[in-house]
Design an enzyme around this catalytic site. Structure first.
Site: not given
Ligand SMILES: [Zn+2]
Lengths: 381, 126
Positions: A82, A331
């Site tokens: 991420c 996200h």
């Protein structure tokens, strides 16, 4: 080392776009960033992404550069789970700082809406330890839940206090036209939302989104020539911690958050009290709270309590996550770190189309894994 | 998974012979002092729950085992991420004493059925 400036930013909306492809999202962001830069032509296309293999597509730099009319340019993909976006900006920064390139495009992109929730959850868990954590079936939410329970017990933090984080994120994200989840929520909504991985509830968790963001980086010479509002990358730092959480020294501190921030502040010759606006990586409420402390904006154990007392909103210094953060903006996994840089650059230029902070110094922090690969960037007008 | 059977079935960690730090999972060098002078050590078979979670949204492959109780257990030698078994979610608490037991895990995506160490509440004989 040459100074490095951000002279162009571009973002697609963040959301679930069943009708759009990865290359289409990347092209929207890249073209917007090139146009915003005064039409500079990138010599390098550095792509950040985590999970395109789930859509059976790798080799993204070739795909995106060629799709966008940049055949013959240079490039490659950067992967740090991420945290890929921040890491890719660091690579782009290095290319310009070293003098190897004068103009670099960093393009973050993620496209996961065609995959099922268990498939995406398994993909995200690949950021954890495949040999010693995955066999137990732990999800990414589950790993963060272990941290959240430990933190709340150690510092006697109440559920209501933790809930102030997502409420503030949605308050900010409500005004961000790019955001994935634009609705206001209350502490009561958070406390009554379904449990994903106890004590993490649905409204503690970011949505997994599609999206693309791009920045154009260039040297001082070109920045002044082509652009009226260049923003300096004053400091940048990356740090690693274990992929597993079993061997962590402390469960309530992200060592890599602290170290990467220290490295970035040292390079910028600045400290946390100089920061006007920051975008932190709140995949879950607990990540926002812990990194608020590890970056140096709150004393250890006080992050959640200070947010609940009303700190870090518009009018305060620093303002945290005026975009709405991962919780509300969303996200788009491998693109998130590039979104953060676009947002803070726009804050410092004064043209962010949501909650406006202004100021002179901004910070972004992008996390890969459960705090295992973190990049902190300090931007200065 | 086959190559890991000894480690996942025996709870083997690493001890640094330079600074004495003991950690799990095993690593080729010490995270604290970088020494490569490390040896495998058994971590013991019982410990206490430091923190835990109940995972309601499973990852692919673990749908039939949901909800999963995952805990970080301090064995005295090192911290171990593990699954708890023989216990209901609302019976788990921080500080609970647990002991190792061998159980099957979910079938891997390539069809292998691994056996791994899970922990169950420590039995009391009074
Ligand atoms: Zn050592």
């Amino acid at each position: 080392m040459s100074k490095v400036y951000v002279v162009g930013v571009g973002m697609s909306n963040v959301g679930r776009f069943y009708e759009r492809s990865l290359r289409d999202l990347a092209a929207e962001a890249l073209f917007k960033a090139i146009d915003d830069s005064g039409n500079l032509t990138p010599e390098y296309v550095v792509v950040s992404n985590m999970l395109s293999s789930q859509a059976e597509q790798e080799n993204l730099a070739s795909l995106i550069a060629d799709y966008c009319g940049l055949r013959g340019s240079s490039g490659f993909k950067v992967e740090a789970a991420c945290g890929s976006g921040g890491a890719a900006v660091l690579v782009g920064y290095s290319l310009v700082a070293s003098g190897l390139a004068k103009v670099v495009a960093v393009v973050g992109v993620e496209k996961l809406s065609e995959r099922t929730t268990p498939e995406v959850a398994r993909g995200l868990a690949y950021a954890a330890d495949a040999d010693f954590e995955l066999p137990y079936g732990i999800s990414f939410s589950g790993l963060n839940a272990l941290v959240m329970r430990y933190y709340m017990m150690k510092y006697n933090v109440k559920r209501e206090e933790m809930s102030a984080w997502p409420v503030l994120m949605h308050e900010n994200g409500y005004y961000n036209p790019y955001a994935h989840l634009r609705m206001r929520i209350t502490v009561d909504d958070v406390i009554k939302s379904p449990v994903i991985a106890d004590p993490i509830r649905l409204l503690d968790s970011c949505p997994i989104s599609d999206g693309a963001a791009a920045v154009i980086l260039t040297s001082e010479e070109l920045a002044r020539k082509y652009n009226d509002t260049p923003v300096l990358i004053a400091g940048i730092g990356n740090a690693l911690d274990s992929t597993d959480i079993s061997s962590r020294y402390e469960l309530d501190t992200f060592l890599a958050s602290k170290l990467s921030a220290e490295r970035a502040f040292k390079l910028a010759k600045l400290s946390p009290k100089d920061v006007d606006v920051a975008e932190l990586h709140d995949a879950y409420s607990i990540n926002g709270v812990v990194t608020l402390e590890d970056v140096g904006f709150a004393p250890k154990g006080m992050g959640a309590k200070l947010v609940a007392e009303g700190r870090f909103r518009i009018g305060d210094k620093p303002v945290i996550n005026p975009s709405g953060g991962l919780k509300s903006r969303g996200h788009p996994v491998g693109a998130t770190g590039v979104y953060q840089v676009c947002e803070v650059v726009m804050q410092l230029r004064g043209d962010f189309p949501g909650v406006k902070v202004g100021g002179e110094v901004g910070l972004t922090q992008n996390i890969g894994g459960v705090g295992s690969n973190i990049t902190t960037i300090i931007l200065r007008r | 998974m086959w190559r890991l059977k000894d480690i996942l079935l025996n709870l083997v960690g690493t001890k640094c012979l330079n600074c004495g730090h003991v950690f799990y999972p095993p690593k080729a060098a010490c995270p604290k002092c970088s020494s490569r002078n490390v040896k495998k050590v058994s971590l013991g078979t019982s410990g206490k729950v430091i923190t835990y979670t109940v995972v309601n949204v499973p990852i692919e492959g673990f749908e039939s085992m949901s909800p999963l109780i995952i805990a970080l257990v301090d064995t005295g030698g090192g911290k171990v991420l593990t699954q708890l078994t023989n216990v209901k979610p609302d019976e788990v608490y921080v500080g609970m004493e647990v002991e190792a037991t061998v159980r099957r895990s979910a079938t891997t995506l390539d069809g292998y059925v691994p056996y791994i160490i899970k922990f169950k509440p420590k039995e009391r004989y009074s």
